[in-house]
Design an enzyme around this catalytic site. Structure first.
Site, mmCIF file in Angstrom:
data_model
loop_
_atom_site.group_PDB
_atom_site.id
_atom_site.type_symbol
_atom_site.label_atom_id
_atom_site.label_comp_id
_atom_site.label_asym_id
_atom_site.label_seq_id
_atom_site.Cartn_x
_atom_site.Cartn_y
_atom_site.Cartn_z
ATOM 1 N N HIS A 42 -3.174 1.217 13.617
ATOM 2 C CA HIS A 42 -4.545 0.791 13.869
ATOM 3 C C HIS A 42 -4.595 -0.018 15.164
ATOM 4 C CE1 HIS A 42 -6.208 1.173 9.479
ATOM 5 N NE2 HIS A 42 -5.521 2.235 9.870
ATOM 6 N N GLU A 89 -5.645 -2.947 15.903
ATOM 7 C CA GLU A 89 -5.200 -4.335 15.815
ATOM 8 C C GLU A 89 -3.680 -4.423 15.777
ATOM 9 O OE1 GLU A 89 -7.429 -2.648 13.932
ATOM 10 O OE2 GLU A 89 -8.523 -4.046 12.647
ATOM 11 N N CYS A 116 -9.270 -4.101 8.316
ATOM 12 C CA CYS A 116 -8.926 -3.689 6.955
ATOM 13 C C CYS A 116 -7.895 -4.660 6.383
ATOM 14 C CB CYS A 116 -8.380 -2.268 6.963
ATOM 15 S SG CYS A 116 -6.766 -2.120 7.769
ATOM 16 N N CYS A 169 -4.432 -4.692 8.393
ATOM 17 C CA CYS A 169 -4.491 -5.389 9.678
ATOM 18 C C CYS A 169 -4.722 -6.884 9.484
ATOM 19 C CB CYS A 169 -5.591 -4.789 10.549
ATOM 20 S SG CYS A 169 -5.257 -3.082 11.038
#
Length: 342
Positions: free
Chosen positions: A65, A67, A95, A98
């Site tokens: 992801h 991040e 989420c 992360c």
């Protein structure tokens, strides 16, 4: 959420909007690469430290992801997995995965753009950052350039939600919910709606790859089955590329309502066009005993490409699995017609 007073509110907001603008650049780059458009940047003492964008598809990595990508790079550049004093800006509410990484990194602050009502854990689904039991507290600010961040996502998903291949009026398509409790087949599911003989209908195929292999085994089910019945045989099959279609009217493929569509030659031509579309040069034909006339016809049509393998009976399916593609008798024109032809 952060609460700031006096002129500091305006200055902080301007700074947040500036850095979110750089995160948006990363999100747009993700979209251009075919990834869900989420971007992130890490900032410390007013300096850009690292950037990141979504890359799970390209990297075959569910953790890639935006991040996490930004955190990884920032940690390498700063020489420390603790990112004390750093702020992470991300275009979409983080989420759980992360958010956990951010807490472990000891970020001072996290700023996000659009809220995520499905998986966001900075206040939408839950607020992971608000638990006092955790040994680190990270400040959260949300809604920075939220409309722009949300629009990037909308623009990305809008064309994907438009049905560019509408189903013909004389055909049916089994709802995906009918397959939700069934086991997964080996390989990658593919859909083809550009095979000339199928006239825009969608053919479902599982391909174990590799995609550039020029030799493959084609597994063809009989009139009382569909591709799922080959699952156990594929698990025991030798290494190599295996192509497992649902014949038109079966399984996950579209289902013409009229039995008159299901001529033997129509299925033969569709399979030949599929192999051509996949750039296959040599194909071993493996099928159920009752489907042998179709395979012999396919081999005769192009003997330089096809070799007839030993007939093999697929594993019998339970009634629930066998009937899953056919919610009612209107979906069964293919099985009825092919049984008569063979």
């Amino acid at each position: 959420m952060d609460e700031e007073i006096g002129t500091g509110v305006s200055d902080q907001r301007l700074s947040d909007e500036h850095w979110m603008g750089l995160a948006l650049v990363q999100a747009r780059e993700a979209a251009a690469a075919g990834e869900v458009p989420v971007g992130a940047v890490v900032v410390k003492d007013g300096q850009l430290i690292a950037t990141g964008r979504n890359a799970p598809i390209a990297g075959h990595d569910p953790t890639a992801h935006a991040e996490v990508m930004a955190l990884r790079l920032a940690s390498r550049l700063l020489g420390n997995y603790r990112l004390d004093g750093c702020t992470l800006y991300v275009t979409l509410e983080p989420c759980a995965m992360c958010s956990g990484a951010m807490l472990h990194a000891r970020l001072h602050r996290v700023v996000f753009g659009a809220a995520d009502p499905r998986t966001g854990v900075a206040g939408s689904v839950l607020d992971l950052f608000s638990y006092p039991q955790l040994n680190h507290q990270t400040q959260i600010t949300g809604g920075v350039r939220a409309q722009e961040c949300a629009q990037v996502l909308k623009d990305f998903f809008k064309p994907r939600r438009i049905n560019t291949s509408p189903l013909r009026e004389d055909a049916l398509r089994t709802p995906e919910m009918a397959f939700k409790d069934l086991p997964q087949m080996p390989g990658i599911p593919l859909l083809f709606d550009d095979l000339p003989s199928l006239q825009g209908l969608r053919l479902h195929v599982n391909d174990t790859g590799p995609a550039d292999a020029l030799q493959a085994t084609l597994w063809v089910h009989g009139p009382d089955s569909w591709s799922l019945a080959w699952r156990e045989a594929l698990q025991a099959a030798p290494a190599g590329r295996h192509i497992v279609p649902d014949l038109m009217g079966f399984g996950r493929s579209d289902k013409p309502k009229k039995e008159s569509f299901h001529l033997l030659q129509t299925h033969v031509q569709g399979l030949d066009e599929l192999c051509e579309r996949l750039d296959l040069e040599q194909v071993v034909l493996v099928g159920a005993p009752e489907i042998q006339p179709l395979l012999i016809s396919l081999m005769t049509q192009r003997p330089q490409r096809y070799v007839l393998g030993t007939p093999q009976a697929p594993t019998p399916l339970s009634r629930a699995w066998r009937d899953a593609p056919y919610p009612d008798k209107g979906y069964r024109a293919g099985p009825r017609a092919l049984a008569k032809l063979l």
